[in-house]
Design a protein around this motif. Structure first.
Motif, PDB file in Angstrom:
ATOM      1  N   ARG A 593       0.819  -1.211   0.000  1.00 59.62           N
ATOM      2  CA  ARG A 593       0.000   0.000   0.000  1.00 59.62           C
ATOM      3  C   ARG A 593       0.853   1.261   0.000  1.00 59.62           C
ATOM      4  NH1 ARG A 593      -4.131   2.165   4.773  1.00 59.62           N
ATOM      5  NH2 ARG A 593      -3.081   4.150   4.963  1.00 59.62           N
ATOM      6  N   LEU A 617      -5.197  -1.145  -1.338  1.00 55.41           N
ATOM      7  CA  LEU A 617      -6.244  -0.798  -0.377  1.00 55.41           C
ATOM      8  C   LEU A 617      -7.350  -1.855  -0.374  1.00 55.41           C
ATOM      9  CD1 LEU A 617      -6.591   3.018  -1.194  1.00 55.41           C
ATOM     10  CD2 LEU A 617      -5.414   1.994   0.757  1.00 55.41           C
ATOM     11  N   GLU A 621     -10.810   0.246   4.606  1.00 56.26           N
ATOM     12  CA  GLU A 621      -9.618   1.020   4.980  1.00 56.26           C
ATOM     13  C   GLU A 621      -9.925   2.512   4.909  1.00 56.26           C
ATOM     14  OE1 GLU A 621      -5.610   0.006   4.154  1.00 56.26           O
ATOM     15  OE2 GLU A 621      -6.219  -1.783   3.032  1.00 56.26           O
TER      16      GLU A 621
END
Length: 656
Positions: A593, A617, A621
């Protein structure tokens, strides 16, 4: 297997649906659009058996804007040959005495009138001698296309059909108004028919060339084209009715925005598509895109259904320049795909919005876009520096100024589809897509006090995804004259257009899955109409109730005591699309990420901002700005105080 291919001014976007998985790609738009389409298709197709290609194209739009159409002749009734030049009394610019209307696409020397004037109570067929003489006269001006627009084809199309039959020997396309825009108002109907004739040879050449190129590369010939109204039509239909595809490209993104809104449980949206050349916005109310039955494009009225997209010349490739008064301007001219922005490293030297975003760090200088376009930050800085020398500003100040100017242009576009139409944008969310949409969306939404921003999954190719979500569709309209209380006559007219719409869709292949009707209603003597949903059997009282409510909503008042009349009936038949939003799997994180920290200038301040890979992601999140979210097809900027939450679909829901 279905491929959606959307051709933009800078990139050609491709989305593939195989029944289980969505795959996307992006390639540069080529001077010959067919080359980019075939390149994108072969790159993503692999060995799929017998795929269907769904195409959103700007060929018709470009041909109109560049006046690159056919040498066209017009046939109409006596006394009507100058209607395309007279038009309406509206001025292009009310207080500018130097502003002129655009020149008609058919000059006076190529306009022809039938000898007898048509009557509303008797639609006569011209005799054989007159038709033969007419055909000979038209042959003398060597047209490449002919438009036929008599006065009352919506009452009886036989007069136009006879003329078209007599002109068949010319060997050129003949467009009849009864087939193009079968409605009253002779200026708008005639102008739309002329425009269709003007575009037909160019669009037919492109589609034939595309089919041939596809065959050369071993691709199947199954092609559907996006309609301006948000549905699909066959290749042959698109070639004979190109005016229905003038907004082919932007319509895909609007369809996809409405589908995403339904998945999010949000039916008040404004779609915001910022590409390389332009920005397209459209209001979505009640989960349904706003559809207009008349639009002005390139200075001409187009009387066909189209999603109510408002377009401005503001995109990533829009060029910054200084006007004679010394003011900084941006667009509408674009650097396009070749050479493109200076940062693309293809020889471009003019400063663009993309270059400004690179200089400010919002687009990381080492980012790769689309088909291996690696950004060149030094070239972008040099381009802005040259503009800065004229303005007396450093490159960073020029970049900030360019974004301020282009965002003001885009803000006006959003206001045009909301505030100026009596719709409050504050309860709506902005669905931002296109390669550059996410870089400007939150700033625009906050200026307008909107409820938030949604960045869709696959935002950089979202219009191509919309092609996969679009249903095959047939639109039919016919003007009538039904007065107060005559429900039986109205039901007969609705039944007839419904049957015609279903038959037209069935001729494309798919079986109609649903059909709906709309009637244009007005107070007797009123000069404009209001579209109202209405089905056969609903009854006159229910129609009147709906009309008064819609009129009050749109115009701020209603007069329930006044008689009403129906002037046009419309029908739409649709079949199931290649996929629905519910078919898409839940997003899963893939890869890392966090990509490090980069310097970015936001609101005049230099900040160290985290760079986040969108593919890393997962659902639920939460990202807190400032942050830059990158993917191969699009980039999103989160300013300080903005929070993005990942929806199970992969969409980023941004609030503040």
């Amino acid at each position: 297997m279905t491929l959606g291919i959307d051709v933009g001014g800078t990139f050609t976007d491709v989305a593939r649906w195989d029944g289980q998985r969505l795959t996307i790609a992006k390639t540069s738009t080529t001077p010959d659009q067919a080359d980019g389409v075939v390149t994108g298709a072969t790159r993503i197709l692999a060995d799929a058996p017998d795929p269907l290609l769904v195409h959103g194209t700007t060929v018709a739009t470009n041909a109109l804007l560049e006046r690159r159409g056919a040498r066209t002749a017009l046939v109409t009734d006596a006394g009507m040959v100058d209607v395309v030049a007279i038009g309406r009394q509206d001025r292009p610019s009310l207080y500018d005495s130097f502003a002129d209307r655009v020149e008609p696409l058919v000059p006076r020397s190529r306009r022809f009138a039938l000898a007898d004037r048509a009557r509303v109570d008797e639609v006569s067929r011209p005799d054989a001698a007159e038709l033969a003489e007419l055909a000979a006269s038209i042959a003398d001006v060597a047209p490449e296309a002919v438009a036929v627009a008599c006065l009352y084809p919506f009452l009886d199309p036989a007069r136009e059909a006879a003329v078209a039959e007599a002109l068949a020997g010319l060997g050129v396309p003949v467009s009849r108004s009864s087939m193009v825009a079968n409605e009253f108002r002779e200026f708008e109907r005639t102008a739309t028919t002329v425009l269709n004739a003007f575009l037909a040879p160019e669009v037919e050449r492109y589609l034939s060339h595309l089919a041939a190129r596809a065959a050369d590369e071993g691709l199947p010939p199954h092609v559907l084209v996006m309609r301006s109204s948000g549905g699909l039509m066959g290749l042959d239909h698109a070639a004979t009715l190109p005016v229905a595809a003038l907004l082919s490209g932007p319509a895909g993104g609007v369809v996809a925005s409405a589908a995403l809104g339904a998945a999010l449980g949000d039916d008040r949206l404004i779609s915001f598509d910022m590409g390389g050349t332009s920005t397209d916005v459209c209001r979505i109310e009640g989960g349904v895109p706003e559809v207009a039955y008349e639009r002005w494009i390139g200075g001409f009225p187009v009387r066909t259904p189209a999603v109510a997209v408002h377009t401005v010349g503001a995109g990533g490739g829009s060029v910054g320049w200084v006007d004679p008064g010394g003011a900084l301007r941006v667009g509408p001219r674009s650097a396009g795909a070749h050479p493109g922005p200076a940062a693309y490293g293809r020889g471009g030297t003019e400063p663009t919005v993309t270059d400004a975003n690179v200089v400010l760090g919002r687009l990381p200088g080492d980012l790769t876009l689309g088909d291996a376009v690696t950004l060149d930050a030094d070239a972008a800085r040099a381009a802005l520096g040259r503009l800065g020398d004229v303005l007396g500003l450093d490159p960073m100040a020029v970049a900030e100024g360019m974004l301020e100017v282009v965002e003001a242009t885009m803000e006006r576009a959003i206001r045009a589809v909301s505030v100026e139409e009596g719709a409050d944008p504050r309860p709506a969310r902005l669905v931002a897509f296109g390669g550059a949409g996410g870089l400007h969306a939150t700033a625009l939404a906050r200026r307008l006090e909107m409820a938030g921003v949604v960045i869709p999954p696959h935002a950089g190719v979202f219009s191509a995804v919309g092609l996969l979500l679009a249903p095959p569709r047939e639109d039919v309209a016919r003007s009538v004259a039904v007065g107060e209380g005559d429900a039986a006559a109205l039901d007969r007219a609705l039944d007839e257009v419904l049957a015609e719409a279903r038959a037209g869709l069935a001729a494309m292949g798919p079986r109609p899955a649903s059909a709906e009707t709309v009637v244009d209603v007005r107070y007797r003597g009123q000069s404009h109409e209001t579209p109202v949903p209405h089905l056969p059997g609903d009854g006159w009282d229910r129609l009147a109730e709906r009309f008064h409510a819609r009129h009050r909503e749109r115009n701020g008042f209603a007069r329930p005591e006044d008689p009403i009349e129906v002037v046009t009936v419309r029908a739409v038949a649709t079949a199931p699309p290649a996929m629905t939003w519910d078919d898409l799997p839940t997003v899963e994180p893939r890869g890392p990420r966090d990509l490090g920290i980069r310097p970015v200038r936001i609101d005049g301040a230099d900040r160290e901002v985290p760079l986040v890979a969108r593919r890393g992601l997962g659902p639920g999140e939460r990202l807190v700005g400032p942050a830059v979210v990158v993917e191969g097809e699009a980039t999103t900027l989160l300013a300080p105080g903005e929070v993005a939450v990942v929806h199970p679909s992969g969409a980023l829901e941004v609030s503040w």
